[in-house]
Motif scaffolding. Structure first.
Motif, PDB file in Angstrom:
ATOM      1  N   THR A   1      -6.109  -1.771  -5.852  1.00 17.96           N
ATOM      2  CA  THR A   1      -6.277  -3.131  -6.383  1.00 17.96           C
ATOM      3  C   THR A   1      -6.460  -4.097  -5.211  1.00 17.96           C
ATOM      4  O   THR A   1      -6.128  -3.786  -4.066  1.00 17.96           O
ATOM      5  CB  THR A   1      -5.043  -3.574  -7.195  1.00 17.96           C
ATOM      6  OG1 THR A   1      -3.945  -3.741  -6.284  1.00 17.96           O
ATOM      7  CG2 THR A   1      -4.677  -2.561  -8.269  1.00 17.96           C
ATOM      8  N   LEU A   2      -6.974  -5.286  -5.538  1.00 17.03           N
ATOM      9  CA  LEU A   2      -7.138  -6.336  -4.522  1.00 17.03           C
ATOM     10  C   LEU A   2      -5.819  -6.571  -3.774  1.00 17.03           C
ATOM     11  O   LEU A   2      -5.791  -6.686  -2.550  1.00 17.03           O
ATOM     12  CB  LEU A   2      -7.592  -7.630  -5.211  1.00 17.03           C
ATOM     13  CG  LEU A   2      -7.620  -8.889  -4.359  1.00 17.03           C
ATOM     14  CD1 LEU A   2      -8.638  -8.761  -3.239  1.00 17.03           C
ATOM     15  CD2 LEU A   2      -7.921 -10.112  -5.219  1.00 17.03           C
ATOM     16  N   PHE A   3      -4.726  -6.610  -4.532  1.00 18.90           N
ATOM     17  CA  PHE A   3      -3.450  -6.932  -3.898  1.00 18.90           C
ATOM     18  C   PHE A   3      -2.910  -5.758  -3.073  1.00 18.90           C
ATOM     19  O   PHE A   3      -2.202  -5.970  -2.087  1.00 18.90           O
ATOM     20  CB  PHE A   3      -2.439  -7.409  -4.941  1.00 18.90           C
ATOM     21  CG  PHE A   3      -2.793  -8.762  -5.538  1.00 18.90           C
ATOM     22  CD1 PHE A   3      -3.719  -9.597  -4.926  1.00 18.90           C
ATOM     23  CD2 PHE A   3      -2.196  -9.194  -6.716  1.00 18.90           C
ATOM     24  CE1 PHE A   3      -4.052 -10.836  -5.465  1.00 18.90           C
ATOM     25  CE2 PHE A   3      -2.509 -10.443  -7.261  1.00 18.90           C
ATOM     26  CZ  PHE A   3      -3.439 -11.260  -6.633  1.00 18.90           C
ATOM     27  N   GLN A   4      -3.264  -4.522  -3.437  1.00 22.44           N
ATOM     28  CA  GLN A   4      -2.925  -3.389  -2.572  1.00 22.44           C
ATOM     29  C   GLN A   4      -3.681  -3.494  -1.251  1.00 22.44           C
ATOM     30  O   GLN A   4      -3.136  -3.213  -0.185  1.00 22.44           O
ATOM     31  CB  GLN A   4      -3.300  -2.066  -3.243  1.00 22.44           C
ATOM     32  CG  GLN A   4      -2.249  -1.484  -4.147  1.00 22.44           C
ATOM     33  CD  GLN A   4      -2.746  -0.192  -4.763  1.00 22.44           C
ATOM     34  OE1 GLN A   4      -3.693  -0.189  -5.541  1.00 22.44           O
ATOM     35  NE2 GLN A   4      -2.122   0.899  -4.402  1.00 22.44           N
ATOM     36  N   LYS A   5      -4.946  -3.902  -1.344  1.00 20.76           N
ATOM     37  CA  LYS A   5      -5.744  -4.037  -0.115  1.00 20.76           C
ATOM     38  C   LYS A   5      -5.171  -5.135   0.780  1.00 20.76           C
ATOM     39  O   LYS A   5      -5.153  -5.004   2.005  1.00 20.76           O
ATOM     40  CB  LYS A   5      -7.206  -4.335  -0.469  1.00 20.76           C
ATOM     41  CG  LYS A   5      -7.919  -3.141  -1.089  1.00 20.76           C
ATOM     42  CD  LYS A   5      -9.352  -3.482  -1.482  1.00 20.76           C
ATOM     43  CE  LYS A   5     -10.018  -2.312  -2.184  1.00 20.76           C
ATOM     44  NZ  LYS A   5     -11.298  -2.683  -2.801  1.00 20.76           N
ATOM     45  N   ILE A   6      -4.672  -6.222   0.173  1.00 20.66           N
ATOM     46  CA  ILE A   6      -4.030  -7.272   0.972  1.00 20.66           C
ATOM     47  C   ILE A   6      -2.740  -6.732   1.587  1.00 20.66           C
ATOM     48  O   ILE A   6      -2.487  -6.914   2.780  1.00 20.66           O
ATOM     49  CB  ILE A   6      -3.768  -8.522   0.104  1.00 20.66           C
ATOM     50  CG1 ILE A   6      -5.108  -9.232  -0.190  1.00 20.66           C
ATOM     51  CG2 ILE A   6      -2.780  -9.462   0.786  1.00 20.66           C
ATOM     52  CD1 ILE A   6      -5.008 -10.415  -1.118  1.00 20.66           C
ATOM     53  N   ALA A   7      -1.939  -6.026   0.781  1.00 23.52           N
ATOM     54  CA  ALA A   7      -0.675  -5.471   1.287  1.00 23.52           C
ATOM     55  C   ALA A   7      -0.932  -4.497   2.429  1.00 23.52           C
ATOM     56  O   ALA A   7      -0.159  -4.434   3.390  1.00 23.52           O
ATOM     57  CB  ALA A   7       0.087  -4.792   0.152  1.00 23.52           C
ATOM     58  N   ASP A   8      -2.028  -3.753   2.346  1.00 27.84           N
ATOM     59  CA  ASP A   8      -2.371  -2.763   3.386  1.00 27.84           C
ATOM     60  C   ASP A   8      -3.195  -3.386   4.517  1.00 27.84           C
ATOM     61  O   ASP A   8      -3.701  -2.670   5.376  1.00 27.84           O
ATOM     62  CB  ASP A   8      -3.144  -1.595   2.760  1.00 27.84           C
ATOM     63  CG  ASP A   8      -2.268  -0.760   1.845  1.00 27.84           C
ATOM     64  OD1 ASP A   8      -1.033  -0.894   1.923  1.00 27.84           O
ATOM     65  OD2 ASP A   8      -2.818   0.018   1.044  1.00 27.84           O
ATOM     66  N   ARG A   9      -3.368  -4.701   4.464  1.00 26.85           N
ATOM     67  CA  ARG A   9      -4.082  -5.463   5.508  1.00 26.85           C
ATOM     68  C   ARG A   9      -5.540  -5.047   5.647  1.00 26.85           C
ATOM     69  O   ARG A   9      -6.125  -5.132   6.713  1.00 26.85           O
ATOM     70  CB  ARG A   9      -3.363  -5.346   6.850  1.00 26.85           C
ATOM     71  CG  ARG A   9      -1.871  -5.662   6.718  1.00 26.85           C
ATOM     72  CD  ARG A   9      -1.390  -6.498   7.815  1.00 26.85           C
ATOM     73  NE  ARG A   9       0.026  -6.815   7.571  1.00 26.85           N
ATOM     74  CZ  ARG A   9       0.602  -7.904   7.983  1.00 26.85           C
ATOM     75  NH1 ARG A   9      -0.076  -8.792   8.642  1.00 26.85           N
ATOM     76  NH2 ARG A   9       1.866  -8.120   7.721  1.00 26.85           N
ATOM     77  N   GLU A  10      -6.109  -4.613   4.534  1.00 24.70           N
ATOM     78  CA  GLU A  10      -7.545  -4.291   4.537  1.00 24.70           C
ATOM     79  C   GLU A  10      -8.354  -5.532   4.191  1.00 24.70           C
ATOM     80  O   GLU A  10      -9.545  -5.602   4.472  1.00 24.70           O
ATOM     81  CB  GLU A  10      -7.837  -3.175   3.520  1.00 24.70           C
ATOM     82  CG  GLU A  10      -7.232  -1.843   3.938  1.00 24.70           C
ATOM     83  CD  GLU A  10      -7.245  -0.809   2.827  1.00 24.70           C
ATOM     84  OE1 GLU A  10      -7.946  -1.007   1.814  1.00 24.70           O
ATOM     85  OE2 GLU A  10      -6.536   0.209   2.981  1.00 24.70           O
TER      86      GLU A  10
END
Ligand code: AMP
Length: 114
Positions: free
Chosen positions: A4-13
């Motif tokens: 998800t978008l927020f997983q990508k933010i959490a993973d700093r992608e």
């Protein structure tokens, strides 16, 4: 499964202004703030929405509530008051299918919401 978008933010992608993170959750500034303070608090676990939480998520949900309190304090809005929002599903106005708590403050809020 696609992140998800927020997983990508959490993973700093995807870049975001992260204000807090720990092993269970990440908080960052909303890209389109609805008030002077607008932080999104998300679990690292990609739970789609409040409608999808399980009994086993109870400790995580408690953790998120306590961190919402801490973030409000850190942002200087705890004393004056603030709003926490969980939009759920289409009718709830949810646009990102990853559980998130809006922490909004720095101005007086209206009720009911639109
Ligand atoms: P909701 O409508 O409750 O699903 O909230 C999603 C929120 O995510 C909205 O307030 C958006 O402004 C915010 N948002 C969308 N993309 C980003 C992003 N890349 N970084 C920060 N916030 C975002």
């Amino acid at each position: 499964m696609e992140k998800t978008l927020f997983q990508k933010i959490a993973d700093r992608e995807i870049p975001a202004q992260i204000v807090y993170e720990d092993e269970l959750c990440v908080a960052f500034r909303d890209i389109s703030p609805a008030a002077p303070v607008h932080v999104l608090l998300v679990p690292r676990k990609p739970i789609p929405s409040l409608a999808a939480v399980e009994e086993e998520d109870a400790p995580l949900l408690a953790h998120l509530m306590l961190k919402a309190r801490d973030i409000a304090r850190a942002e200087g809005i705890a004393e004056g008051g603030f709003r926490t929002v969980l939009n759920t599903g289409a009718d709830g106005g949810q646009t990102v299918p990853h559980l998130h708590i809006h922490i909004i403050g720095g101005r007086s809020m209206q009720w009911p919401p639109g």
